[in-house]
Design a protein around this motif. Structure first.
Motif, PDB file in Angstrom:
ATOM      1  N   ILE A  96       0.855  -1.172   0.000  1.00 34.03           N
ATOM      2  CA  ILE A  96       0.000   0.000   0.000  1.00 34.03           C
ATOM      3  C   ILE A  96       0.902   1.236   0.000  1.00 34.03           C
ATOM      4  CG2 ILE A  96      -0.136   0.163   2.523  1.00 34.03           C
ATOM      5  CD1 ILE A  96      -3.076   1.028   2.213  1.00 34.03           C
ATOM      6  N   ASP A  97       0.444   2.317  -0.609  1.00 33.71           N
ATOM      7  CA  ASP A  97       1.213   3.556  -0.613  1.00 33.71           C
ATOM      8  C   ASP A  97       1.055   4.289   0.716  1.00 33.71           C
ATOM      9  OD1 ASP A  97       2.341   3.294  -3.081  1.00 33.71           O
ATOM     10  OD2 ASP A  97       0.961   4.647  -4.117  1.00 33.71           O
ATOM     11  N   ALA A  98       2.094   5.035   1.093  1.00 34.23           N
ATOM     12  CA  ALA A  98       2.090   5.757   2.363  1.00 34.23           C
ATOM     13  C   ALA A  98       1.096   6.914   2.377  1.00 34.23           C
ATOM     14  CB  ALA A  98       3.498   6.282   2.667  1.00 34.23           C
ATOM     15  N   ASP A  99       0.636   7.369   1.202  1.00 38.96           N
ATOM     16  CA  ASP A  99      -0.311   8.486   1.174  1.00 38.96           C
ATOM     17  C   ASP A  99      -1.716   8.077   1.609  1.00 38.96           C
ATOM     18  OD1 ASP A  99      -1.409   7.147  -1.042  1.00 38.96           O
ATOM     19  OD2 ASP A  99      -0.392   8.428  -2.483  1.00 38.96           O
ATOM     20  N   PRO A 200      -8.971  11.158  -1.855  1.00 41.29           N
ATOM     21  CA  PRO A 200      -8.030  12.213  -2.255  1.00 41.29           C
ATOM     22  C   PRO A 200      -6.785  12.183  -1.376  1.00 41.29           C
ATOM     23  CG  PRO A 200     -10.253  13.094  -1.895  1.00 41.29           C
ATOM     24  CD  PRO A 200     -10.240  11.702  -1.336  1.00 41.29           C
ATOM     25  N   ARG A 201      -5.677  12.639  -1.935  1.00 42.51           N
ATOM     26  CA  ARG A 201      -4.450  12.763  -1.141  1.00 42.51           C
ATOM     27  C   ARG A 201      -4.641  13.895  -0.142  1.00 42.51           C
ATOM     28  NH1 ARG A 201       1.321  12.450  -1.015  1.00 42.51           N
ATOM     29  NH2 ARG A 201       1.484  10.912  -2.682  1.00 42.51           N
ATOM     30  N   ILE A 202      -4.311  13.631   1.135  1.00 43.68           N
ATOM     31  CA  ILE A 202      -4.469  14.630   2.190  1.00 43.68           C
ATOM     32  C   ILE A 202      -3.161  15.344   2.487  1.00 43.68           C
ATOM     33  CG2 ILE A 202      -5.057  14.968   4.623  1.00 43.68           C
ATOM     34  CD1 ILE A 202      -6.984  12.643   4.399  1.00 43.68           C
ATOM     35  N   THR A 203      -2.071  14.588   2.512  1.00 42.37           N
ATOM     36  CA  THR A 203      -0.765  15.165   2.819  1.00 42.37           C
ATOM     37  C   THR A 203       0.231  14.835   1.720  1.00 42.37           C
ATOM     38  OG1 THR A 203      -0.090  13.206   4.071  1.00 42.37           O
ATOM     39  CG2 THR A 203      -1.162  14.982   5.304  1.00 42.37           C
ATOM     40  N   GLY A 204       1.327  15.603   1.677  1.00 41.14           N
ATOM     41  CA  GLY A 204       2.389  15.336   0.714  1.00 41.14           C
ATOM     42  C   GLY A 204       1.992  15.682  -0.711  1.00 41.14           C
ATOM     43  N   LYS A 205       2.901  15.359  -1.622  1.00 41.91           N
ATOM     44  CA  LYS A 205       2.683  15.646  -3.043  1.00 41.91           C
ATOM     45  C   LYS A 205       2.916  14.396  -3.880  1.00 41.91           C
ATOM     46  CE  LYS A 205       4.165  20.503  -2.714  1.00 41.91           C
ATOM     47  NZ  LYS A 205       5.128  21.524  -3.207  1.00 41.91           N
ATOM     48  N   SER A 206       2.193  14.293  -4.990  1.00 42.50           N
ATOM     49  CA  SER A 206       2.374  13.164  -5.895  1.00 42.50           C
ATOM     50  C   SER A 206       3.783  13.185  -6.467  1.00 42.50           C
ATOM     51  CB  SER A 206       1.355  13.238  -7.028  1.00 42.50           C
ATOM     52  OG  SER A 206       1.605  12.219  -7.982  1.00 42.50           O
TER      53      SER A 206
END
Length: 250
Positions: A96-99, A200-206
């Protein structure tokens, strides 16, 4: 080290995700408590240049469920996942991705399909990414399936469970994470795709752009198709059977 048949290691690659790392363990609590497996989270720090490693060390120190490894420099997502496969000591490995744009609770859906399948992969329903990202991903998936005929609609979904033996038998190359279904099928093993949630992504950047989301995968797809076309099959019809002589030590 002996493989733990009742365990699953969830590999979580991390590259500059400092703001979101504290969310990871709480997000997994529901899954860990309901899983039929003994769950270990393995965070792989892929040479982060922010304070991600410091946060990873904190949660690893606070929980017996969390392990980590750290690269000296950024090596890419495929390398991080592969290192996780090699570090794991369980029969099953997840990814799983950390995002956390996918839900750890959906691992329960994937669990329900093993051990009947060697790879159970998610299919993101109602993706919450940008229009450009969704369009490029849709085209890449269409092109990949047209060339490789793996029957999977969302090969790059960052939510998977697979047998560790199948994972380690895959050839390692940069970008391999996009082709887990095809690479599993090449081994003559079984794959199934299951709908999963997406947020949706909440933190960080793609970390993705047009090159690594579209152009590079197209090149890799063509290379993998060539490899599939060059496969050589054989069937052994007979073989000699001889008893092994016992060796006596005095």
């Amino acid at each position: 080290m002996k493989e733990r048949a009742n365990g699953i290691t969830v590999i979580i690659p991390v590259f500059n995700e400092f703001e979101g790392i504290a969310r990871i363990l709480p997000a997994f609590e529901g899954y860990i408590s309901r899983s039929k497996f003994e769950v270990t989270l393995l965070l792989v720090n892929d040479g982060s240049t922010d304070k991600s490693l410091d946060e990873i060390k904190k949660i690893a120190a606070d929980s017996e469920r969390v392990d980590f490894i750290s690269f000296d420099k950024n090596a890419g997502l495929s390398a991080a996942i592969r290192a996780g496969f090699e570090k794991s000591t369980t029969k099953w490995v997840g990814y799983i991705d950390a995002d956390l744009q996918t839900d750890p609770m959906d691992f329960l859906k994937l669990e329900a399909m093993i051990p009947a399948y060697d790879l159970v992969t998610g299919r993101r329903e109602g993706r919450k990414d940008s229009t450009v990202k969704n369009m490029s991903s849709a085209f890449a998936n269409w092109f990949r399936d047209s060339m490789l005929h793996d029957g999977v609609h969302d090969s790059g979904c960052p939510l998977k469970i697979m047998s560790r033996s199948a994972a380690l038998d895959m050839p390692f190359f940069k970008g391999m994470h996009r082709f887990f279904p095809a690479l599993t099928l090449i081994q003559g093993k079984k794959v199934i795709e299951i709908p999963v949630s997406h947020f949706p992504r909440i933190t960080g950047k793609s970390k993705f752009n047009v090159w690594n989301r579209l152009l590079a995968p197209l090149q890799d797809t063509i290379a993998l198709r060539w490899m599939m076309k060059r496969q050589s099959e054989y069937i052994i019809s007979e073989k000699s059977v001889k008893r092994q002589k016992a060796v006596h030590h005095e």
